[in-house]
Design an enzyme around this catalytic site. Sequence first.
Site, mmCIF file in Angstrom:
data_model
loop_
_atom_site.group_PDB
_atom_site.id
_atom_site.type_symbol
_atom_site.label_atom_id
_atom_site.label_comp_id
_atom_site.label_asym_id
_atom_site.label_seq_id
_atom_site.Cartn_x
_atom_site.Cartn_y
_atom_site.Cartn_z
ATOM 1 N N ASN A 13 0.870 -1.176 0.000
ATOM 2 C CA ASN A 13 0.000 0.000 0.000
ATOM 3 C C ASN A 13 0.904 1.221 0.000
ATOM 4 O O ASN A 13 1.484 1.571 1.025
ATOM 5 C CB ASN A 13 -0.898 -0.023 1.247
ATOM 6 C CG ASN A 13 -1.814 1.189 1.301
ATOM 7 O OD1 ASN A 13 -1.834 2.000 0.372
ATOM 8 N ND2 ASN A 13 -2.565 1.319 2.384
ATOM 9 N N LYS A 15 0.073 4.212 -0.373
ATOM 10 C CA LYS A 15 -0.608 5.386 0.209
ATOM 11 C C LYS A 15 -0.370 6.601 -0.690
ATOM 12 O O LYS A 15 -0.208 6.448 -1.887
ATOM 13 C CB LYS A 15 -0.166 5.595 1.665
ATOM 14 C CG LYS A 15 -0.307 4.292 2.471
ATOM 15 C CD LYS A 15 -0.149 4.475 3.963
ATOM 16 C CE LYS A 15 -0.323 3.120 4.657
ATOM 17 N NZ LYS A 15 -0.292 3.207 6.115
ATOM 18 N N HIS A 99 -9.722 1.083 4.241
ATOM 19 C CA HIS A 99 -8.436 1.181 4.937
ATOM 20 C C HIS A 99 -8.593 2.075 6.173
ATOM 21 O O HIS A 99 -9.386 3.015 6.178
ATOM 22 C CB HIS A 99 -7.363 1.748 4.004
ATOM 23 C CG HIS A 99 -6.003 1.701 4.632
ATOM 24 N ND1 HIS A 99 -5.531 2.728 5.430
ATOM 25 C CD2 HIS A 99 -5.048 0.741 4.631
ATOM 26 C CE1 HIS A 99 -4.330 2.382 5.877
ATOM 27 N NE2 HIS A 99 -4.022 1.193 5.406
ATOM 28 N N GLU A 101 -6.951 4.458 7.260
ATOM 29 C CA GLU A 101 -6.845 5.916 7.032
ATOM 30 C C GLU A 101 -8.093 6.472 6.361
ATOM 31 O O GLU A 101 -8.487 7.611 6.601
ATOM 32 C CB GLU A 101 -5.576 6.216 6.214
ATOM 33 C CG GLU A 101 -4.335 6.047 7.082
ATOM 34 C CD GLU A 101 -3.161 5.366 6.392
ATOM 35 O OE1 GLU A 101 -3.115 5.359 5.146
ATOM 36 O OE2 GLU A 101 -2.290 4.829 7.105
ATOM 37 N N GLU A 169 -5.781 -4.976 10.172
ATOM 38 C CA GLU A 169 -4.761 -3.956 10.426
ATOM 39 C C GLU A 169 -5.100 -3.203 11.706
ATOM 40 O O GLU A 169 -5.903 -2.259 11.686
ATOM 41 C CB GLU A 169 -4.704 -2.963 9.259
ATOM 42 C CG GLU A 169 -4.330 -3.588 7.941
ATOM 43 C CD GLU A 169 -3.756 -2.550 6.990
ATOM 44 O OE1 GLU A 169 -2.553 -2.629 6.731
ATOM 45 O OE2 GLU A 169 -4.486 -1.659 6.535
ATOM 46 N N GLY A 175 2.061 2.207 10.895
ATOM 47 C CA GLY A 175 3.015 3.313 10.839
ATOM 48 C C GLY A 175 3.654 3.659 12.173
ATOM 49 O O GLY A 175 4.243 4.722 12.329
ATOM 50 N N SER A 215 3.069 -2.132 10.342
ATOM 51 C CA SER A 215 4.507 -2.162 10.614
ATOM 52 C C SER A 215 5.171 -3.492 10.276
ATOM 53 O O SER A 215 6.094 -3.925 10.986
ATOM 54 C CB SER A 215 4.789 -1.768 12.073
ATOM 55 O OG SER A 215 4.349 -0.444 12.312
HETATM 56 P P1 13P Z 1 2.753 0.386 7.712
HETATM 57 O O1 13P Z 1 3.288 -0.905 7.151
HETATM 58 O O2 13P Z 1 3.503 1.581 7.258
HETATM 59 O O3 13P Z 1 2.554 0.297 9.182
HETATM 60 O O4 13P Z 1 1.280 0.572 7.081
HETATM 61 C C1 13P Z 1 0.391 -0.471 7.143
HETATM 62 C C2 13P Z 1 -0.771 -0.162 6.301
HETATM 63 O O5 13P Z 1 -1.548 0.726 6.580
HETATM 64 C C3 13P Z 1 -0.940 -0.976 5.077
HETATM 65 O O6 13P Z 1 -2.191 -0.782 4.516
#
Ligand code: 13P
Length: 258
Positions: A13, A15, A99, A101, A169, A175, A215
């Site tokens: 992802n 982002k 997701h 976010e 997740e 993150g 992460s």
């Molecule tokens: P990170 O791997 O940066 O923690 O992000 C995870 C994520 O949101 C994948 O969709």
Amino acid sequence: MESAQRKMIVGGNWKSNGTVQSIKDLVNDVLNKAEFDTERVEVIVAPISIHIASVKALLKENVKVAAQNVSETGNGAFTGEISAEQLKDFDVQWTYIGHSERRNVFGETDAQVANKVAKAQSVGLNAIVCIGEHLEQREAGETNMVLKKMLDAFKDSVKDWSKIVIAYEPVWAIGTGKTASPAIAEETHKYIRSWVKENVSEEVANGMRIQYGGSVTAATAPELISQPNIDGFLVGGASLKAEFKDIITAMNNSESTA
Ligand code: 13P
């Protein structure tokens, strides 16, 4: 059916990251150099929408492209939206939905997630539907209840479960560098699979791919993937680095989880 019969699946992802050049470098230097058996591991990456065309053109055939989001509307006067029909028309076979976010930064609701799943299903688009709890919810012992609510919310939108992947997740792991321990992730994936068994069928539960996200790194991937109910990853930060290739390799080389 044992978990070994489920094909592992890893999503990158990206982002809202990348430039034309950095994404080109990532595809050429990392993804196109990854070696894996497509019978064992499915690899999907999600660039921002304006990069989808160039990524598709540059990628080797063994990696697929996903959209990070899909509209809950169809085509029409919906400025800024990209519909499931348009993704399909552009030969994008996958989308992420819900997701963390999207939910927590942009206020996407369970009802919107359900509409998006229905739209994806209506055109045969594969969807990775993301769910996860906040830290306070986990600490209060509410994790399964929170996940159940999210799962219940889109259940009736699904006609074809073979086109659904569930990504667990935990919000506290995204993150933050705080990967869920293999034991915590496994226990939660087990609960998600039991929900599928109870609410859909045993057959669908046995075939359901459940990704872990939050992460994930090349260091944490091997032990996580060895858990019987973890079928792959949704990777954020590490998917923008050469490390993503090591995560794919770790999956490809993992012991069978049967
Ligand atoms: P990170 O791997 O940066 O923690 O992000 C995870 C994520 O949101 C994948 O969709």
